[in-house]
Enzyme design. Structure first.
Site, PDB file in Angstrom:
ATOM      1  N   LYS A 155      40.872  39.351  45.605  1.00  0.00           N
ATOM      2  CA  LYS A 155      41.858  39.613  46.659  1.00  0.00           C
ATOM      3  C   LYS A 155      42.616  38.346  47.093  1.00  0.00           C
ATOM      4  CE  LYS A 155      39.767  43.909  48.118  1.00  0.00           C
ATOM      5  NZ  LYS A 155      38.585  43.945  47.258  1.00  0.00           N
ATOM      6  N   ASP A 213      42.187  52.893  40.295  1.00  0.00           N
ATOM      7  CA  ASP A 213      40.928  53.192  40.966  1.00  0.00           C
ATOM      8  C   ASP A 213      41.318  54.152  42.080  1.00  0.00           C
ATOM      9  OD1 ASP A 213      41.326  51.981  43.447  1.00  0.00           O
ATOM     10  OD2 ASP A 213      40.218  50.180  42.963  1.00  0.00           O
TER      11      ASP A 213
END
Ligand code: GTP
Length: 336
Positions: A155, A213
């Site tokens: 991230k 996802d």
């Protein structure tokens, strides 16, 4: 060969649906995510280890009523141990080289090819890599010409982005990796382990095709869209007295009359939709959408009711929840 399905997360970003079922049992095109993960496994896999924690009983119940072609073993974490801790917890169960998959990924990655690449490169692990334009929400991976991972960052902030290749949540590892993971506490594979095992040889295998996802509402609807685009014509052929804008997937036991359905709509078993308008949305089993209601970009839980003339947009409506007559709900998590 053994394969681990990482299925122990809390699924907080899909709440309130995940208050009443683990993410692994949230359906994608009327089929729980975990079955999509099992479908993706290559023939060489003869044992599947489901690493679970949150609502593990529901998962065990689900599998107790099914016959699977491979041996299924459940290993429970009393408290979620994170993606790394879950693997460490399998020491003694895992033998040799193994595959590992996140339960919530829909992708075209060829796992047989991932295993072959891993064997050829000879490192401690190999990850499938998918390219995205906006990688800030993922783990980014930088590889050299030989495919060896140079850097890994989970991230990244916008000014830290050094690659658009992201960790796609499908791995091959050597058993030796387990020793590198601290025992008895939550450990993130992505944050704590990948960066420190790079010196032992971690490789990345880019692939093309499709990937999503299904961890947030937007990604869940994207995964649904991908699957609908890939389904064969016969599944679209259900004749219903409504305007249907393909692609859609409507369970044969659903009652849909009037209104409009589609594009990119999946309707679960025993749902009832009467003169309503649905687009880019998913209704789980036994959901009800009444006259004049509109559901857009939303996930509607099992047995939930969207009453007359209501508007639901970008919402997750929990199992059994209801949205009252004429009300408008936008970008909300609606609980019962
Ligand atoms: P969020 O709470 O919405 O972030 O969802 P999540 O808990 O599933 O986390 P995330 O989407 O980051 O998880 C990626 C994959 O790892 C999913 O397949 C999860 O089921 C799995 N996972 C996450 N945490 C754990 C854990 O503590 N134990 C196990 N066994 N699997 C986990």
């Amino acid at each position: 060969m053994q394969a681990v399905i990482l299925a122990g997360g809390l699924g907080t970003r899909l709440r309130p649906i995940t208050y009443s079922r683990p993410k692994a049992l949230v359906p994608l095109l009327n089929r729980p995510m975990i079955l999509h993960a099992l479908d993706a496994l290559p023939a060489v896999v003869d044992e599947v280890i489901i690493a679970a924690s949150y609502m593990v009983d529901a998962l065990e119940r689900f599998f107790s009523g099914r016959r699977e072609s491979r041996r299924i073993t459940f290993v429970e974490e009393e408290e979620p141990l994170g993606t790394g801790g879950a693997l460490r917890n399998l020491e003694g169960t895992l033998r040799g080289r193994f595959l590992a998959l996140n339960v919530d990924v829909i992708s075209s990655v060829e796992l047989e090819g991932l295993v072959a690449t891993h064997k050829a490169k000879g490192g401690i692990g190999t990850l499938a890599l998918w390219e995205v334009a906006q990688p800030e929400a993922y783990g980014i991976v930088d590889i050299d010409e030989d495919g060896r991972v140079q850097r890994f960052l989970e991230k990244p902030a916008a000014d830290e982005v050094f690659s658009h290749w992201i960790n796609a949540g499908a791995y091959v590892f050597e058993e030796a990796l387990l020793d590198r993971i601290p025992e008895g506490r939550p450990v993130s594979l992505e944050r704590e382990i990948f960066p420190v095992v790079l010196s032992e040889g971690v490789y990345g295998l880019p692939f093309q095709g499709y990937w999503s996802d299904a961890g947030t509402l937007g990604q869940y609807l994207d995964a649904t869209r991908i699957l609908l685009d890939r389904q064969t014509g016969s599944e679209e052929a259900a004749e219903i007295p409504s305007e249907v804008i393909p692609p859609v997937a409507i369970d044969p036991s659903a009652h849909v009359t009037g209104g409009s359905v589609g594009p990119y709509v999946a309707i679960g078993a025993d749902s009832r939709v009467t003169e309503a308008h649905l687009s880019r949305s998913v209704l789980l089993e036994r959901a009800v959408v009444e006259e004049g209601a509109a559901v857009v970009d939303s996930l509607i839980g099992a047995g939930a009711t969207i009453e007359r003339d209501a508007l639901v947009r970008e919402c997750i409506v929990g199992d059994g929840a209801s949205v009252g007559i004429g009300s408008q709900r936008v970008a909300e998590q609606v609980e019962s």
